[in-house]
Design an enzyme around this catalytic site. Sequence first.
Site, mmCIF file in Angstrom:
data_model
loop_
_atom_site.group_PDB
_atom_site.id
_atom_site.type_symbol
_atom_site.label_atom_id
_atom_site.label_comp_id
_atom_site.label_asym_id
_atom_site.label_seq_id
_atom_site.Cartn_x
_atom_site.Cartn_y
_atom_site.Cartn_z
ATOM 1 N N GLY A 248 0.760 -1.243 0.000
ATOM 2 C CA GLY A 248 0.000 0.000 0.000
ATOM 3 C C GLY A 248 0.784 1.283 0.000
ATOM 4 O O GLY A 248 0.186 2.354 -0.111
ATOM 5 N N PRO A 291 4.784 -4.901 -0.775
ATOM 6 C CA PRO A 291 4.766 -3.784 -1.722
ATOM 7 C C PRO A 291 4.519 -4.264 -3.154
ATOM 8 O O PRO A 291 5.131 -5.233 -3.606
ATOM 9 C CB PRO A 291 6.172 -3.188 -1.588
ATOM 10 C CG PRO A 291 7.024 -4.325 -1.113
ATOM 11 C CD PRO A 291 6.124 -5.167 -0.241
ATOM 12 N N GLY A 292 3.614 -3.622 -3.822
ATOM 13 C CA GLY A 292 3.379 -3.885 -5.242
ATOM 14 C C GLY A 292 3.719 -2.628 -6.013
ATOM 15 O O GLY A 292 4.793 -2.486 -6.592
ATOM 16 N N TYR A 334 -10.616 4.853 -12.409
ATOM 17 C CA TYR A 334 -10.735 5.733 -11.246
ATOM 18 C C TYR A 334 -10.013 7.068 -11.372
ATOM 19 O O TYR A 334 -9.467 7.579 -10.407
ATOM 20 C CB TYR A 334 -10.372 5.024 -9.930
ATOM 21 C CG TYR A 334 -9.317 3.941 -9.951
ATOM 22 C CD1 TYR A 334 -9.672 2.630 -9.646
ATOM 23 C CD2 TYR A 334 -7.987 4.216 -10.238
ATOM 24 C CE1 TYR A 334 -8.723 1.630 -9.641
ATOM 25 C CE2 TYR A 334 -7.029 3.215 -10.228
ATOM 26 C CZ TYR A 334 -7.412 1.914 -9.924
ATOM 27 O OH TYR A 334 -6.472 0.923 -9.911
ATOM 28 N N CYS A 361 -13.097 2.527 -28.891
ATOM 29 C CA CYS A 361 -14.435 3.041 -29.154
ATOM 30 C C CYS A 361 -15.199 3.183 -27.846
ATOM 31 O O CYS A 361 -16.167 2.460 -27.585
ATOM 32 C CB CYS A 361 -15.166 2.109 -30.103
ATOM 33 S SG CYS A 361 -14.241 1.890 -31.615
HETATM 34 C C1 LIG Z 1 -2.799 -5.319 -3.984
HETATM 35 C C2 LIG Z 1 -2.259 -5.924 -2.776
HETATM 36 C C3 LIG Z 1 -0.982 -5.581 -2.342
HETATM 37 C C4 LIG Z 1 -0.136 -4.535 -3.020
HETATM 38 O O1 LIG Z 1 -0.633 -3.269 -2.861
HETATM 39 P P1 LIG Z 1 0.199 -2.013 -3.404
HETATM 40 O O2 LIG Z 1 -0.639 -0.846 -3.080
HETATM 41 O O3 LIG Z 1 0.368 -2.207 -4.866
HETATM 42 O O4 LIG Z 1 1.503 -2.003 -2.677
HETATM 43 C C5 LIG Z 1 -0.490 -6.230 -1.239
HETATM 44 N N1 LIG Z 1 -1.218 -7.180 -0.589
HETATM 45 C C6 LIG Z 1 -2.451 -7.523 -0.990
HETATM 46 C C7 LIG Z 1 -3.181 -8.571 -0.258
HETATM 47 C C8 LIG Z 1 -3.014 -6.912 -2.079
HETATM 48 O O5 LIG Z 1 -4.241 -7.254 -2.458
#
Ligand SMILES: *Cc1c(COP(=O)(O)O)cnc(C)c1O
Length: 431
Positions: A248, A291-292, A334, A361
Site C-alpha cells: 500500500g 509492496p506492489g 478511477y 471506441c
Molecule cells: C494489492 C495488494 C498488495 C499490493 O498493494 P500495493 O498498493 O500495490 O503495494 C499487497 N497485498 C495484498 C493482499 C493486495 O491485495
Amino acid sequence: MLYDNLTINDRGHLTIAGHDTTELVREYGTPLMVLDEDRVRARCRTYVEALREHFPAGSLPLYASKALSFKEIYRLAATEGMGIDVVSIGEIHTAQQAGFPLERAYFHGNNKTDEDIAFAMEHGVGYFVCDNLDELDAIDAKAGRRGIRQKLLLRLTPGIDPHTHEKINTGRIDSKFGAAIETGQAEELVVRALSKQNVELLGYHCHIGSQIFDHTPFCDAAILMLQFLADMRDRHGFCAPVLNLGGGMGVPYTDTDPVIDYKANIEKIGKLVADTCKKLNIPAPAILMEPGRSLVADACTTLYTVGGTKVIPGFKNYVSVDGGMTDNPRYALYQAAYTVALANRMQDPADFCCTVAGRCCESGDLIQEDVTIPTPRRGDLLAVFTTGAYNYSMASNYNRVPRPAMVALSDGQHRLVIRRESLDDLTRNDV
Ligand SMILES: *Cc1c(COP(=O)(O)O)cnc(C)c1O
C-alpha cells in the site's frame, strides 16, 4: 523532471536511465513500455534492507505481483531475495515458469476455487492466506487428502480507513476481503483454524489499501493487529509468530504528490511494532510487507505515437495516441492522475492544453485530462510516466488491440522482456 532517472538530452529528447526514448521506439515500436530494471532493484533492496534492519529475524518483503506480473519480474524478485504474493493460479504458473522458488510464495484471494487450492498445493506454494471459514474448511480438507500440513495466515480486516480512493480501500469492516476483528469473525476464524488437523496457523494478514503516502495508517493497523495477536494468546493460547502488514505504500504520480521516504516509513513502523509488543508483553512477530505499486510503478514509462490532434473551439482539445485503456485502464477506472510529456520535443514551449485520448471506441478511453504540452503533431512521441503498476497487469484486448511490448533497461543495455502481441495471438483461442 518527475524522477531522477529521467533527463533531456541535447537533441531535446526524453531519456530514461540514459536511453534516448526516440531510439528505443525506433527499435521496438509503439506503444512501448520501458521499465528501468535498476530502479526496481534499488527499491527492492530498500525494502529488504529496511525490514532486515528494523524488524525481527524472518521479516521479509513479498512482491505483490498483481501489480505487474510477467516472468522476468519473478526472476528479479528471486535474485533480490524477496518473497512474492500471488492471487491466482495464472500468477503461480508464471512464477513457476520463471523458476521462482514457490516455497516463498503467499497465495491470496477472496475466492480460491477447489481447482486453485489443488493447483497451489501441487506446485508447492509455501503459504496460503485464508480469507474466510468456507475456504479454511476447503484448504484443510484438501491438505488432509494430500497428507500435508498447509502453512497458513488468516486475512483480517482491522477496520482502518487510510483515506485513499474508495476502490483501493480494502481494510474496512465492510470489505469483501477477510474477517473483521470488530465483529468477532476474525476470532471465530482463528478458533476454527486452531482446531484443524491439516493446517498450521502461523499468523495474521491485513492489507489496508493502496497509494498511501504516510506511515500512520500502517502504524494504526499494526497496533490493532498486535492487540488482536495478544488477545488470541490470552484467550486461546496461540501467540502468532508472523504478522503480515500488506502493501500500500504510494508513489508520486505528479509533482504535487509527496515524495516518499520508504526507508524512513519502514523504520517508523518498526519502532512502533517493537514498542507495542513490549507494552503488550508479546514476543515481536516476524513482519511481512507486500509492496506492489511502490516497487514497480515509478520505474516504467509508456511511449505512444501521436495520431490526430483535435481542437473543438470553445470546448476542449484532444490528442489521440496509439494505445489507451487497453494498456492503461486506470484513468477510465478511477480517474488516476498521470504526468505526460512530449518525449521528442521536451524543450518546445508547452502551449497546448488537451485531453490525451486512447484509440478505443469508448468516450471514457482517456489517459489524462487537462495536460499542457507543446502542440503535438502526428508522429510525435508521447510519454506517460509511472505506468509500472496496474497497467500491463490490467491490460485487455478490447477492440482487438494487441497488448504492447515491454523493454527493460539495465546497466546501460536494453532488452525485450515482453513481446508485443501479434494479430495471430489475438485469434489463437478462437475456434
Ligand atoms: C494489492 C495488494 C498488495 C499490493 O498493494 P500495493 O498498493 O500495490 O503495494 C499487497 N497485498 C495484498 C493482499 C493486495 O491485495
